[in-house]
Design a protein around this motif. Structure first.
Motif, PDB file in Angstrom:
ATOM      1  N   ARG A 168       0.835  -1.195   0.000  1.00 53.81           N
ATOM      2  CA  ARG A 168       0.000   0.000   0.000  1.00 53.81           C
ATOM      3  C   ARG A 168       0.865   1.238   0.000  1.00 53.81           C
ATOM      4  O   ARG A 168       0.602   2.216  -0.700  1.00 53.81           O
ATOM      5  CB  ARG A 168      -0.909  -0.007   1.221  1.00 53.81           C
ATOM      6  N   ARG A 169       1.943   1.193   0.779  1.00 60.06           N
ATOM      7  CA  ARG A 169       2.840   2.327   0.835  1.00 60.06           C
ATOM      8  C   ARG A 169       3.496   2.563  -0.530  1.00 60.06           C
ATOM      9  O   ARG A 169       3.576   3.667  -1.034  1.00 60.06           O
ATOM     10  CB  ARG A 169       3.887   2.093   1.905  1.00 60.06           C
ATOM     11  N   LEU A 224      -9.818   9.714   7.945  1.00 62.36           N
ATOM     12  CA  LEU A 224      -8.757  10.001   8.890  1.00 62.36           C
ATOM     13  C   LEU A 224      -8.169  11.361   8.605  1.00 62.36           C
ATOM     14  O   LEU A 224      -8.106  11.806   7.469  1.00 62.36           O
ATOM     15  CB  LEU A 224      -7.648   8.960   8.770  1.00 62.36           C
ATOM     16  N   VAL A 225      -7.741  12.014   9.644  1.00 62.14           N
ATOM     17  CA  VAL A 225      -7.064  13.289   9.465  1.00 62.14           C
ATOM     18  C   VAL A 225      -5.852  13.078   8.580  1.00 62.14           C
ATOM     19  O   VAL A 225      -5.132  12.108   8.719  1.00 62.14           O
ATOM     20  CB  VAL A 225      -6.643  13.845  10.839  1.00 62.14           C
ATOM     21  N   ARG A 226      -5.643  13.986   7.646  1.00 67.37           N
ATOM     22  CA  ARG A 226      -4.560  13.821   6.671  1.00 67.37           C
ATOM     23  C   ARG A 226      -3.222  13.593   7.349  1.00 67.37           C
ATOM     24  O   ARG A 226      -2.410  12.810   6.931  1.00 67.37           O
ATOM     25  CB  ARG A 226      -4.518  15.072   5.815  1.00 67.37           C
ATOM     26  N   GLY A 228      -1.544   7.097   0.264  1.00 64.63           N
ATOM     27  CA  GLY A 228      -1.243   7.324   1.671  1.00 64.63           C
ATOM     28  C   GLY A 228      -2.410   7.917   2.420  1.00 64.63           C
ATOM     29  O   GLY A 228      -2.473   7.881   3.623  1.00 64.63           O
ATOM     30  N   ILE A 229      -3.322   8.470   1.720  1.00 63.62           N
ATOM     31  CA  ILE A 229      -4.368   9.207   2.405  1.00 63.62           C
ATOM     32  C   ILE A 229      -5.714   8.689   1.920  1.00 63.62           C
ATOM     33  O   ILE A 229      -5.870   8.317   0.754  1.00 63.62           O
ATOM     34  CB  ILE A 229      -4.248  10.716   2.072  1.00 63.62           C
ATOM     35  N   LEU A 251      -1.923   9.846   8.192  1.00 64.89           N
ATOM     36  CA  LEU A 251      -1.286   9.066   7.129  1.00 64.89           C
ATOM     37  C   LEU A 251      -1.296   7.566   7.398  1.00 64.89           C
ATOM     38  O   LEU A 251      -1.820   7.101   8.400  1.00 64.89           O
ATOM     39  CB  LEU A 251       0.135   9.595   6.872  1.00 64.89           C
ATOM     40  N   PRO A 252      -0.750   6.783   6.526  1.00 66.31           N
ATOM     41  CA  PRO A 252      -0.947   5.328   6.612  1.00 66.31           C
ATOM     42  C   PRO A 252      -0.261   4.688   7.793  1.00 66.31           C
ATOM     43  O   PRO A 252      -0.706   3.657   8.272  1.00 66.31           O
ATOM     44  CB  PRO A 252      -0.347   4.808   5.304  1.00 66.31           C
ATOM     45  N   TRP A 253       0.795   5.276   8.299  1.00 62.66           N
ATOM     46  CA  TRP A 253       1.531   4.578   9.337  1.00 62.66           C
ATOM     47  C   TRP A 253       0.827   4.669  10.674  1.00 62.66           C
ATOM     48  O   TRP A 253       0.910   3.755  11.495  1.00 62.66           O
ATOM     49  CB  TRP A 253       2.966   5.077   9.409  1.00 62.66           C
TER      50      TRP A 253
END
Lengths: 176, 278
Positions: A49-50, B104-106, A55-56, B109-111
């Motif tokens: 995914r990364r 989700l709040v920007r 990412g958002i 992020l994915p992590w």
């Protein structure tokens, strides 16, 4: 997947799905390693995914599930190879073979399985595919989708294929 | 086809299940023996596509032919079918209940999402790491809120520089236990779940990762870490698993040199353990 579904929820759901799938599909010795298998697959999903640059917001669930499938298959193959090496090397590295609780039933099942393989080999292609998908546990809509045929045609081929299989097994003296 | 014939073929569910079980239990060597020598190689991506109805006609032929003779492909197919059923069930559920959900709040992020996942998943790194003790990865890790809470103070969305990778956290002991006399152990794994480093007997909630070892990690360098706090009264509190991303090697500034083996090591700070283990 709807655009409102967040990625973390999708990945959390994917993990539960992977656990169920491993429990349903894998043999006992692999089911014992379920959590490790699933964890490796989830890590690979996060990395993929990364790398995809998403990412958002949301990532298509179908993409995550596809990546999870590849990761799970790769990890299962890796562990199978390791197990085969352990068997070949012998000694302390050999795992206990799974106990056969009912040897007679096991023998009958294997005989039936071998007979099925023989019968499928003699079938016409379309019926062979349809019956193979049936034996794999796919229903008519799923088989229809995989084969690219309309459901009615698929259903007929499954029926005819199973008829052929029963006749063939009967000739071999094997009853399902 | 006559209905009677159809009934004979299909209305014996028990026989159908016996056939399926016998087929799916076939030993690898028995299936492989029926596989043509010139059979095409089929990968898992192709299996997924065909199972989803997305493969080309040629790809479909290769996969379906292999399904009957290659046990690995048969297993891959069953995994794909089951996962696709799970996916459809999930999508059906979402279509039934779709209130608007705030994304989700920007900044998260994915992590951060990954950390939330790992919190929910509970990747256990205790009591010990390493292939000798695989159960350590399976024990669910949920914070024992009765003894305290450990919170990650490091951003999971901003990659950390390899020359200055410092893990920080806060520990809030529960009850009357004060923060005095607490020591920490930090265990770090690679994203392949291989042990990376263990830093123990830390007296402050901070751990600097060894620079020379971080320099060797290939991109993408993602580490998993977990903290165990030991209170003065003998209690142990384990954190969830946190995620750390390092700056890619390609982005390291040219004038910033990472010390090699010939460089004298920096004087250890209080945060560094005297018993750091590779």
């Amino acid at each position: 997947m709807t655009s409102d579904t967040t990625t973390d929820e999708t990945v959390a759901g994917l993990r539960s799905a992977l656990e169920r799938v491993v429990d349903r599909v894998c043999p006992p010795w692999l089911r014992d390693q379920r959590d490790d298998l699933v964890q490796v697959a989830v890590i690979k999903v996060l990395e993929a995914r990364r790398k995809s640059g998403e990412g958002i917001g949301t990532v298509a669930a179908s993409y995550l599930y596809r990546v999870a499938h590849s990761a799970l298959v790769d990890e299962i193959r890796r562990r199978r190879r390791r197990r085969e090496v352990a068997f070949d090397e012998g000694g302390d590295a050999v795992e206990q073979r799974e106990k056969v609780l009912d040897p007679e039933h096991e023998a009958t099942s294997r005989q039936l399985g071998r007979a099925i393989v023989g019968c499928l080999g003699g079938m016409k292609e379309a019926r062979r595919w349809a019956v193979t998908l049936y034996l794999q546990g796919n229903n008519v809509p799923e088989s229809s989708r995989a084969l690219g045929w309309d459901p009615k045609r698929t259903e007929n081929l499954v029926y005819r294929g199973l008829m052929d299989l029963r006749k063939c097994l009967s000739k071999k003296g094997v009853r399902p | 086809m006559l209905e009677q014939e159809r009934g004979t073929a299909m209305t014996d569910p028990a026989a159908g299940e016996r056939l399926k079980r016998a087929w799916q239990a076939l030993a690898d060597d028995e299936l492989r023996a029926s596989r043509p020598a010139d059979a095409a190689v089929v990968d898992s991506e192709a299996v997924w596509r065909v199972a989803a109805g997305q493969g080309s006609a040629e790809e479909r032929r290769r996969v379906l032919d292999a399904l009957g003779t290659d046990p690995a492909i048969a297993e891959s197919w069953r995994l794909a079918s089951e996962l696709q059923r799970e996916l459809e069930a999930r999508q059906d559920e979402e279509r039934r209940v779709v209130p608007f959900k705030r994304p989700l709040v920007r900044r998260s992020l994915p992590w951060a999402a990954a950390a939330m996942l790992l919190l929910a998943v509970g990747l256990g790194l205790w009591p010990s790491l390493g292939p000798e003790d695989p159960t350590a990865y399976r024990d669910p890790t949920s914070q024992d809120l009765g003894s305290g809470v450990i919170v990650n103070l490091v951003s999971e969305s901003e990659p950390m520089p390899r020359h200055d990778a410092v893990l920080r956290w806060s520990f809030s002991p529960a009850g009357e236990t004060s923060g005095q006399g607490v020591s920490y152990t930090v265990r770090v794994l690679t994203s392949e779940l291989e042990p990376f480093v263990v830093l123990s007997e830390l007296t402050i909630p901070e751990a600097r990762l060894p620079e020379e070892r971080l320099a060797d990690l290939d991109d993408p360098a993602i580490l998993l870490w977990q903290v165990e706090a030991h209170t003065a009264d003998g209690r142990r509190v384990t954190s969830p698993t946190f995620l750390l991303e390092l700056v890619p090697k390609s982005e390291i500034q040219g004038d910033r040199q990472i010390p090699g083996p010939s460089t004298a090591p920096e004087k250890p700070s209080d945060a560094e353990s005297s018993s750091a283990e590779p």
